[in-house]
Scaffold this active site. Structure first.
Site, mmCIF file in Angstrom:
data_model
loop_
_atom_site.group_PDB
_atom_site.id
_atom_site.type_symbol
_atom_site.label_atom_id
_atom_site.label_comp_id
_atom_site.label_asym_id
_atom_site.label_seq_id
_atom_site.Cartn_x
_atom_site.Cartn_y
_atom_site.Cartn_z
ATOM 1 N N ASN A 172 0.850 -1.186 0.000
ATOM 2 C CA ASN A 172 0.000 0.000 0.000
ATOM 3 C C ASN A 172 0.887 1.238 0.000
ATOM 4 O O ASN A 172 1.720 1.417 0.890
ATOM 5 C CB ASN A 172 -0.884 0.051 1.245
ATOM 6 C CG ASN A 172 -1.791 1.267 1.226
ATOM 7 O OD1 ASN A 172 -2.723 1.324 0.437
ATOM 8 N ND2 ASN A 172 -1.514 2.251 2.072
ATOM 9 N N ASN A 299 -5.195 5.009 -4.859
ATOM 10 C CA ASN A 299 -5.746 5.743 -3.719
ATOM 11 C C ASN A 299 -5.737 7.216 -4.074
ATOM 12 O O ASN A 299 -4.684 7.780 -4.401
ATOM 13 C CB ASN A 299 -4.890 5.526 -2.468
ATOM 14 C CG ASN A 299 -4.963 4.098 -1.957
ATOM 15 O OD1 ASN A 299 -5.724 3.281 -2.482
ATOM 16 N ND2 ASN A 299 -4.182 3.790 -0.941
ATOM 17 N N TYR A 301 -7.050 11.115 -2.888
ATOM 18 C CA TYR A 301 -7.641 12.007 -1.878
ATOM 19 C C TYR A 301 -7.734 13.448 -2.361
ATOM 20 O O TYR A 301 -8.705 14.133 -2.093
ATOM 21 C CB TYR A 301 -6.823 11.956 -0.571
ATOM 22 C CG TYR A 301 -7.001 10.639 0.137
ATOM 23 C CD1 TYR A 301 -8.042 10.450 1.045
ATOM 24 C CD2 TYR A 301 -6.162 9.558 -0.129
ATOM 25 C CE1 TYR A 301 -8.238 9.225 1.673
ATOM 26 C CE2 TYR A 301 -6.350 8.331 0.496
ATOM 27 C CZ TYR A 301 -7.390 8.175 1.397
ATOM 28 O OH TYR A 301 -7.588 6.961 2.005
ATOM 29 N N GLU A 352 -8.775 3.312 -2.253
ATOM 30 C CA GLU A 352 -9.077 4.232 -1.143
ATOM 31 C C GLU A 352 -9.553 5.556 -1.715
ATOM 32 O O GLU A 352 -8.980 6.067 -2.684
ATOM 33 C CB GLU A 352 -7.832 4.542 -0.282
ATOM 34 C CG GLU A 352 -7.379 3.427 0.605
ATOM 35 C CD GLU A 352 -6.163 3.812 1.453
ATOM 36 O OE1 GLU A 352 -5.999 5.007 1.782
ATOM 37 O OE2 GLU A 352 -5.378 2.903 1.769
ATOM 38 N N GLU A 408 -4.959 7.490 12.718
ATOM 39 C CA GLU A 408 -4.507 8.158 11.494
ATOM 40 C C GLU A 408 -3.022 8.530 11.631
ATOM 41 O O GLU A 408 -2.629 9.678 11.643
ATOM 42 C CB GLU A 408 -5.399 9.361 11.186
ATOM 43 C CG GLU A 408 -5.022 10.177 9.954
ATOM 44 C CD GLU A 408 -4.859 9.384 8.654
ATOM 45 O OE1 GLU A 408 -5.457 8.303 8.509
ATOM 46 O OE2 GLU A 408 -4.088 9.860 7.795
ATOM 47 N N TRP A 409 -2.199 7.522 11.823
ATOM 48 C CA TRP A 409 -0.750 7.644 11.800
ATOM 49 C C TRP A 409 -0.249 8.790 12.679
ATOM 50 O O TRP A 409 -0.613 8.851 13.843
ATOM 51 C CB TRP A 409 -0.285 7.719 10.341
ATOM 52 C CG TRP A 409 -0.847 6.572 9.539
ATOM 53 C CD1 TRP A 409 -1.783 6.624 8.555
ATOM 54 C CD2 TRP A 409 -0.534 5.160 9.681
ATOM 55 N NE1 TRP A 409 -2.072 5.358 8.079
ATOM 56 C CE2 TRP A 409 -1.318 4.446 8.745
ATOM 57 C CE3 TRP A 409 0.331 4.428 10.509
ATOM 58 C CZ2 TRP A 409 -1.267 3.057 8.621
ATOM 59 C CZ3 TRP A 409 0.381 3.037 10.381
ATOM 60 C CH2 TRP A 409 -0.408 2.385 9.449
HETATM 61 O O1 IFM Z 1 -5.193 6.469 6.693
HETATM 62 C C1 IFM Z 1 -4.479 6.533 5.510
HETATM 63 C C2 IFM Z 1 -4.228 5.147 4.969
HETATM 64 O O2 IFM Z 1 -3.532 4.360 5.887
HETATM 65 C C3 IFM Z 1 -3.414 5.217 3.708
HETATM 66 N N1 IFM Z 1 -3.991 6.137 2.763
HETATM 67 C C4 IFM Z 1 -4.362 7.431 3.234
HETATM 68 C C5 IFM Z 1 -5.231 7.324 4.463
HETATM 69 C C6 IFM Z 1 -5.624 8.724 4.963
HETATM 70 O O3 IFM Z 1 -4.493 9.458 5.296
#
Ligand code: IFM
Length: 462
Positions: A172, A299, A301, A352, A408-409
């Site tokens: 990922n 992914n 965003y 995502e 969230e990391w």
């Molecule tokens: O939460 C993360 C995910 O682990 C990886 N892609 C982005 C998401 C949002 O920051």
């Protein structure tokens, strides 16, 4: 091009299109000491002062390791077709090498069977950043041996679960586990070393290619691929210096990963820009990395806007709680661009897409969280996906990030991306309006007339 139907419903998508939700192991599982799990780089990183904004850890997270049956029930009630999860490498091999830990494999075995029993397709990711700490201690992804260890781990997991999952993604978002982690220092292991970051990116890609080779040899039915986070880069103006700045961002963020996988080469402009920091590519590496894949996970965003003076923040746009611009057109542009630029591109799965908003009011007296901005975000991005499909791009699935709020990391638990709200005090899951909207979208028959608002809000079945 077909206009996006209003209201949007799944019948507007191809009949075999897969709709799902996604999570990752470290962000939800907790139980970091259970059943022989080893230490991951994120366990270590969370304990370094100042690394995680709210000082939290993944020790409990959403306690999904124990609560997975309830969580799977919620997914079934939601009406999705599929669930994308990741496997924690340290549960399978505590130190990243050697024989498999049966108890760790058993957990994912139960999870996969639990999904199938509920009619949900399992989509598995092998590496969503929780590297065994013992492998970081030998240099992490900068050490080529780690790529070999990853291939071995991939074989172990695929042998046990590969016959029952619909797809397996090797990695990922390798941009995050290399550049963000070894150069920008925001993610584990928190280094600030460009040369190491570029070496780690190469190690990750090599690990992907070696894992593909191991898994292909098993002749599984599962589709095999990789997941990239792609960030369409726009210049702030037509000025040549702004165009060059955007091209550099595109090169380091997108082409650096797309080109070796789909063209067996690194982009020369970025190799030149990296100079002495460019990776040490051994003969044969690129052929391994470019092994054919069955799907490309994307992914998406947001986008970036670049000028010669740095990144620009368009003032008329709206922003999520991550400070990321809401820009659905970027998703259509990205998908169309991939289709045009990469003749070897396999079908795309959007693995995502989603948005963090504070959900500051929490659940109302009926236990529901109202999140109109997130509903709108999903509607706009599903519409953007449909536009790309109408333009001829092969997109086969869409996974909302995330099934539920989670770790969230570096931001800890302060950023909420979930369709379901998690009360971290008592671990209750609550429906948000976005979950109810997705449920309606997934279940609605094509409407013969424009439904009134009360017709499109379904009562949750929970
Ligand atoms: O939460 C993360 C995910 O682990 C990886 N892609 C982005 C998401 C949002 O920051």
């Amino acid at each position: 091009m077909t206009a996006t139907p209003d209201p949007l419903h799944r019948a507007a998508f191809p009949a075999d299109f897969t709709f799902g939700v996604a999570t990752s192991s470290f962000q939800i599982e907790g139980a970091t000491n259970a059943d022989g799990r080893g230490v991951s780089i994120w366990d270590t990183f969370c304990r370094e002062p100042g690394r995680i904004h709210d000082g939290s850890t993944g020790d409990v997270a959403c306690d999904h390791y124990h609560r997975w049956p309830e969580d799977l029930n919620l997914m079934r009630d939601l009406g999705v077709d599929a669930y994308r999860f990741s496997v924690a490498w340290p549960r399978i091999q505590a130190d990243g090498r050697g024989p498999a830990n049966t108890k760790g494999l058993d957990f994912y075995d139960r999870l996969v069977d639990g999904l199938l029993e509920r009619g949900l397709q399992p989509h598995m990711t092998l590496y969503h950043w929780d590297l065994p700490q013992a492998l970081q201690d030998i240099g992490g992804w900068t050490n080529r041996d780690v790529a070999l260890r990853f291939a071995e781990y991939a074989r172990i997991v695929a042998e046990r679960l590969g016959g029952r999952v619909r797809s397996i993604a090797t990695l990922n978002e390798p941009w995050c586990s290399s550049i963000l982690s070894y150069q920008i220092g925001e993610h584990a292991p928190g280094l600030r070393d460009r040369r190491a970051a570029v070496a780690a990116a190469h190690g990750l890609l090599l690990g992907h290619g070696l894992a593909m080779r191991e898994m292909r040899a098993l002749t599984l039915d599962a589709d095999l691929g990789i997941v990239l986070n792609l960030n369409p880069a726009y210049p702030a103006s037509d000025r040549p210096e702004d165009v060059a700045a955007a091209r550099f961002v595109d090169g380091t963020f997108n082409r650096w990963f797309l080109d070796p996988i789909l063209r067996a080469q690194y982009p020369q402009d970025i190799v030149d820009a990296y100079g002495a920091d460019a990776p040490d590519v051994h003969s044969g590496d690129l052929d391994i990395i470019a092994a054919p894949i069955d799907f490309m996970g994307v992914n998406y965003y947001s986008r970036s806007v670049s000028s010669a003076d740095g990144a620009i923040r368009p003032s008329t746009s709206s922003y999520t709680d991550m400070n990321w611009e809401v820009y659905p057109q970027g998703l259509t542009d990205l998908l169309v661009r991939l289709h045009h630029d990469y003749p070897n591109l396999p079908p795309i799965m959007i693995t995502e897409n989603g948005a963090a908003y504070p959900d500051a009011d929490g659940p109302d007296e009926h236990g529901i969280v109202h999140d109109p901005e997130r509903v709108q975000y999903f509607q706009q991005h599903l519409g953007a996906t449909l536009n790309a499909i109408d333009a001829g791009v092969r997109v086969t699935g869409y996974f909302a990030w995330s099934f539920m709020d989670n770790f969230e990391w570096a931001y800890g638990y302060k950023k909420r991306f979930g369709l379901f709200y998690v009360n971290y005090g008592n671990q209750m899951r609550h429906w948000k309006d976005s979950a109810r909207w997705y449920q309606t979208f997934l279940n609605a028959a094509p409407a013969a007339h424009a439904p009134q608002p009360e017709e499109v809000i379904a009562a949750p079945q929970h």
